[in-house]
Design a protein around this motif. Structure first.
Motif, mmCIF file in Angstrom:
data_model
loop_
_atom_site.group_PDB
_atom_site.id
_atom_site.type_symbol
_atom_site.label_atom_id
_atom_site.label_comp_id
_atom_site.label_asym_id
_atom_site.label_seq_id
_atom_site.Cartn_x
_atom_site.Cartn_y
_atom_site.Cartn_z
ATOM 1 N N ALA A 193 -5.316 186.779 25.564
ATOM 2 C CA ALA A 193 -6.104 187.210 24.403
ATOM 3 C C ALA A 193 -5.317 187.013 23.113
ATOM 4 N N ASP A 194 -4.028 187.326 23.158
ATOM 5 C CA ASP A 194 -3.183 187.145 21.975
ATOM 6 C C ASP A 194 -3.052 185.664 21.622
ATOM 7 N N LEU A 195 -2.799 184.833 22.626
ATOM 8 C CA LEU A 195 -2.687 183.389 22.379
ATOM 9 C C LEU A 195 -3.998 182.814 21.861
ATOM 10 N N LYS A 196 -5.086 183.256 22.452
ATOM 11 C CA LYS A 196 -6.409 182.772 22.044
ATOM 12 C C LYS A 196 -6.658 183.119 20.574
ATOM 13 N N PHE A 197 -6.313 184.344 20.196
ATOM 14 C CA PHE A 197 -6.491 184.769 18.807
ATOM 15 C C PHE A 197 -5.682 183.879 17.868
ATOM 16 N N GLN A 198 -4.403 183.662 18.204
ATOM 17 C CA GLN A 198 -3.535 182.851 17.357
ATOM 18 C C GLN A 198 -4.031 181.410 17.236
ATOM 19 N N LEU A 199 -4.429 180.842 18.363
ATOM 20 C CA LEU A 199 -4.863 179.443 18.350
ATOM 21 C C LEU A 199 -6.202 179.260 17.644
ATOM 22 N N TYR A 200 -7.146 180.171 17.879
ATOM 23 C CA TYR A 200 -8.425 180.073 17.169
ATOM 24 C C TYR A 200 -8.242 180.329 15.682
ATOM 25 N N GLN A 201 -7.296 181.191 15.329
ATOM 26 C CA GLN A 201 -7.046 181.471 13.921
ATOM 27 C C GLN A 201 -6.568 180.204 13.211
ATOM 28 N N LYS A 202 -5.750 179.419 13.883
ATOM 29 C CA LYS A 202 -5.227 178.211 13.253
ATOM 30 C C LYS A 202 -6.195 177.033 13.363
ATOM 31 N N PHE A 203 -6.792 176.828 14.547
ATOM 32 C CA PHE A 203 -7.588 175.631 14.783
ATOM 33 C C PHE A 203 -9.090 175.842 14.679
ATOM 34 N N GLY A 204 -9.531 177.072 14.661
ATOM 35 C CA GLY A 204 -10.961 177.349 14.530
ATOM 36 C C GLY A 204 -11.775 176.688 15.619
ATOM 37 N N SER A 205 -12.837 175.998 15.233
ATOM 38 C CA SER A 205 -13.718 175.357 16.216
ATOM 39 C C SER A 205 -13.175 174.008 16.690
ATOM 40 N N ASN A 206 -12.000 173.619 16.208
ATOM 41 C CA ASN A 206 -11.392 172.360 16.653
ATOM 42 C C ASN A 206 -10.750 172.474 18.028
ATOM 43 N N ILE A 207 -10.688 173.687 18.565
ATOM 44 C CA ILE A 207 -10.093 173.902 19.880
ATOM 45 C C ILE A 207 -11.054 174.735 20.717
ATOM 46 N N ALA B 74 -12.801 173.801 9.715
ATOM 47 C CA ALA B 74 -13.323 173.043 10.850
ATOM 48 C C ALA B 74 -13.384 171.556 10.533
ATOM 49 N N THR B 75 -13.657 171.224 9.285
ATOM 50 C CA THR B 75 -13.776 169.814 8.920
ATOM 51 C C THR B 75 -12.429 169.212 8.561
ATOM 52 N N GLU B 76 -11.487 170.024 8.151
ATOM 53 C CA GLU B 76 -10.171 169.525 7.798
ATOM 54 C C GLU B 76 -9.374 169.209 9.056
ATOM 55 N N SER B 77 -8.495 168.282 8.943
ATOM 56 C CA SER B 77 -7.616 167.942 10.051
ATOM 57 C C SER B 77 -6.432 168.903 10.044
ATOM 58 N N VAL B 78 -6.221 169.545 11.173
ATOM 59 C CA VAL B 78 -5.116 170.490 11.288
ATOM 60 C C VAL B 78 -4.059 169.859 12.172
ATOM 61 N N SER B 79 -2.833 169.803 11.667
ATOM 62 C CA SER B 79 -1.765 169.196 12.466
ATOM 63 C C SER B 79 -1.281 170.174 13.533
ATOM 64 N N VAL B 80 -0.945 169.623 14.676
ATOM 65 C CA VAL B 80 -0.467 170.423 15.793
ATOM 66 C C VAL B 80 1.045 170.371 15.801
ATOM 67 N N THR B 81 1.665 171.515 15.606
ATOM 68 C CA THR B 81 3.122 171.586 15.608
ATOM 69 C C THR B 81 3.634 171.758 17.032
ATOM 70 N N PHE B 82 4.933 171.659 17.187
ATOM 71 C CA PHE B 82 5.557 171.856 18.500
ATOM 72 C C PHE B 82 5.270 173.268 19.015
ATOM 73 N N GLU B 83 5.339 174.248 18.120
ATOM 74 C CA GLU B 83 5.062 175.635 18.497
ATOM 75 C C GLU B 83 3.609 175.804 18.962
ATOM 76 N N ASP B 84 2.699 175.113 18.276
ATOM 77 C CA ASP B 84 1.289 175.165 18.682
ATOM 78 C C ASP B 84 1.119 174.584 20.081
ATOM 79 N N GLN B 85 1.776 173.451 20.333
ATOM 80 C CA GLN B 85 1.686 172.823 21.654
ATOM 81 C C GLN B 85 2.271 173.738 22.725
#
Length: 139
Positions: free
Chosen positions: A118-132, A9-20
């Motif tokens: 639900a699948d997208l939410k799981f993937q995005l929260y897994q990568k970005f945590g509370s940053n999204i 949560a404190t680290e900066s996570v880069s957003v890739t094209f796939e993430d966008q």
């Protein structure tokens, strides 16, 4: 586990094209779900809509005078056709059945979109945590 969540949560996570692309797909699907739910509500209201003072148009037609050969049936806002009472009753039942099938198909589409979300939410929260935040705003 809590320490790893705090760390990500404190680290900066880069957003890739796939993430966008996933985020965009999530937003499009949320929008589509809203549209479909509104369409379902309109169809439900249409299905439940009855002329004033009539409980069930099919029953009223059944109780109508048998000497009356033709009865008017409204197919559009200002378009009426004349048919026998039996034909109109069949048309009313068919219209109700078709409307129910349309509602069922729309609900099925909404459910499939919810699975994708639900699948997208799981993937995005897994990568970005509370940053999204992918939760709907409370109004």
């Amino acid at each position: 586990m809590v320490s790893t969540m705090k760390k990500t949560a404190t680290e900066s996570v880069s957003v890739t094209f796939e993430d966008q692309q996933k985020i965009n797909k999530f937003v499009r699907n949320i929008s589509r779900t809203t549209e479909l739910e509104e369409e379902i509500n309109v169809k439900k209201k249409k299905k439940e809509k009855k002329p004033p003072n009539l409980k069930d148009p099919c029953k009223v037609i059944m109780l109508a005078d048998d000497n009356c050969l033709l009865t008017s049936y409204q197919i559009e806002k200002n378009v009426f056709i004349s048919h026998s009472q039996e034909e109109i009753q069949e048309m009313l039942e068919e219209a109700k059945k078709n409307l129910q099938e349309e509602i069922y198909a729309l609900k099925s589409r909404v459910e499939s979109i919810h699975r994708v979300l639900a699948d997208l939410k799981f993937q995005l929260y897994q990568k970005f945590g509370s940053n999204i935040n992918l939760e709907a705003d409370e109004r």
